[in-house]
Design an enzyme around this catalytic site. Sequence first.
Site, short mmCIF file in Angstrom:
data_model
loop_
_atom_site.label_atom_id
_atom_site.label_comp_id
_atom_site.label_asym_id
_atom_site.label_seq_id
_atom_site.Cartn_x
_atom_site.Cartn_y
_atom_site.Cartn_z
N LYS A 25 36.81 4.84 87.45
CA LYS A 25 37.38 4.91 86.38
C LYS A 25 36.76 4.13 85.30
O LYS A 25 36.74 2.93 85.50
CB LYS A 25 38.91 4.81 86.45
CG LYS A 25 39.61 5.64 87.31
CD LYS A 25 39.72 6.95 86.45
CE LYS A 25 39.65 8.47 87.46
NZ LYS A 25 39.43 9.40 86.90
N ASP A 32 33.56 8.54 85.94
CA ASP A 32 34.51 9.56 85.16
C ASP A 32 35.18 8.70 84.03
O ASP A 32 35.91 7.52 84.33
CB ASP A 32 35.63 9.74 85.89
CG ASP A 32 36.54 11.00 85.30
OD1 ASP A 32 36.05 11.25 84.26
OD2 ASP A 32 37.67 11.42 85.84
N GLU A 74 31.09 12.03 84.46
CA GLU A 74 32.37 13.14 84.23
C GLU A 74 33.11 12.86 82.82
O GLU A 74 33.12 11.60 82.55
CB GLU A 74 33.06 12.81 85.47
CG GLU A 74 34.55 13.79 85.33
CD GLU A 74 35.28 13.71 86.68
OE1 GLU A 74 34.62 13.67 87.67
OE2 GLU A 74 36.34 14.30 86.44
N ASP A 90 36.08 18.04 82.96
CA ASP A 90 37.28 17.67 83.65
C ASP A 90 38.38 18.39 82.65
O ASP A 90 38.76 19.55 82.32
CB ASP A 90 37.75 16.60 84.28
CG ASP A 90 39.17 16.52 84.79
OD1 ASP A 90 39.99 17.35 84.61
OD2 ASP A 90 39.29 15.35 85.40
N LYS A 126 42.29 20.95 88.38
CA LYS A 126 43.52 20.44 88.51
C LYS A 126 44.70 21.66 88.52
O LYS A 126 44.81 22.44 87.58
CB LYS A 126 43.78 19.14 87.75
CG LYS A 126 42.95 18.13 87.58
CD LYS A 126 43.52 17.20 86.75
CE LYS A 126 42.58 15.59 87.19
NZ LYS A 126 41.18 15.70 86.78
MG MG Z 1 38.29 13.60 85.81
#
Ligand code: MG
Length: 368
Positions: free
Chosen positions: A165, A193, A218, A241, A265
């Site tokens: 992250k 990401d 990402e 994403d 997702k």
């Molecule tokens: Mg992501």
Amino acid sequence: MKITAINVYQIDLPLQEGRYAWSGGNSVDVFDSTVVEIETDAGITGVGEVCPLGPAYLPAFAEGARTGIRELAPRLLGLDPARPMQVSYFMDAAMRGHNYVKSPLDVACWDILGKVAGLPVCDLLGGRYGKDIVLYRAISQESPEAMAARCREYQSEGYSRFQLKVGGDPDTDIERIHACADVMRPGDVLVADANTGWTRHAAMRVAAAVSDRDVYIEQPCAEYAGCLQVRRSTARPFVLDESMDGMAPLLQGLADSAMDVVNIKIAKVGGLTRAHRMRDVCVEAGIAMTLEDTWGGDVATAAIAHLAHSTPEPMRFSVTDFNSYVTTAFAPGAPRRENGRLVAPDAPGLGVTLDYGVLGAPVWRTAT
Ligand code: MG
């Protein structure tokens, strides 16, 4: 078969690590999850779960999920839940947008169809590929040294894929990526990401500063055009994403060659109906996928496992088992991580039951 009642449960899911932090200073200590249970006149029930990643990740929040279900669910009474794609179509006609509201209802219909057919959901979605699913581990945003230590810790638990992250201060993010790349072993996969957290110039600096490392980038920027600019400037493999929240942006991304991997997702796209349609398009287009959800516990993890296990192995870039991140189990039969891997249950439907002792009474119910 007809839907006769829909129950909504709320459950708090504290984190094993205490806190999960990502871009923009966002963090969650206790996830607020919603579980729906669809009852039918045949005595078969189905379950689904939706758990937003707090209110600041996607246009979704926990109480919004429950409010939306209270609006939509009474209109589903009388429909046949063993036809999930029809129910999905009807939900779109009854409520515009709000994918995350529809997702647990859609998943519960797939659970019911599996029970009617006597098949696990992964068989309904195309059949099981391989004996198990390789998982990735999300590494919460901390200091570069702490994140590298987390990578080492999870390597020892069997993980080989790591999603950092980042999306914070770009200079610290550059240090985070190098520190974690330094501890990767041959065959490990590293993803940075940003969760939309970088401006374009910051993203360009980070991508240039890690251009000699084996790392995927990402969703660097919030806007698609910014992501496309960064993608075209770097040789690093690229994941989209947050921008990929439905079929239309996926088709645009494919036309623009905007990504090498897509993160699907289940709640972001509106349930298993849409997730498996997007999955099949990606398989045809040769685009590998991260298959997961925004967050969740046992039921969300079971749905992910069925979607992932029914996806050809070379197309599965990474998969998440959220129920190993949280402290509370509430659905016996849910798949459990073993040595960094997961297996979709064999039982019909999602293969889970609800533990009412943990979930408590429904917070809301509608019935014919
Ligand atoms: Mg992501």
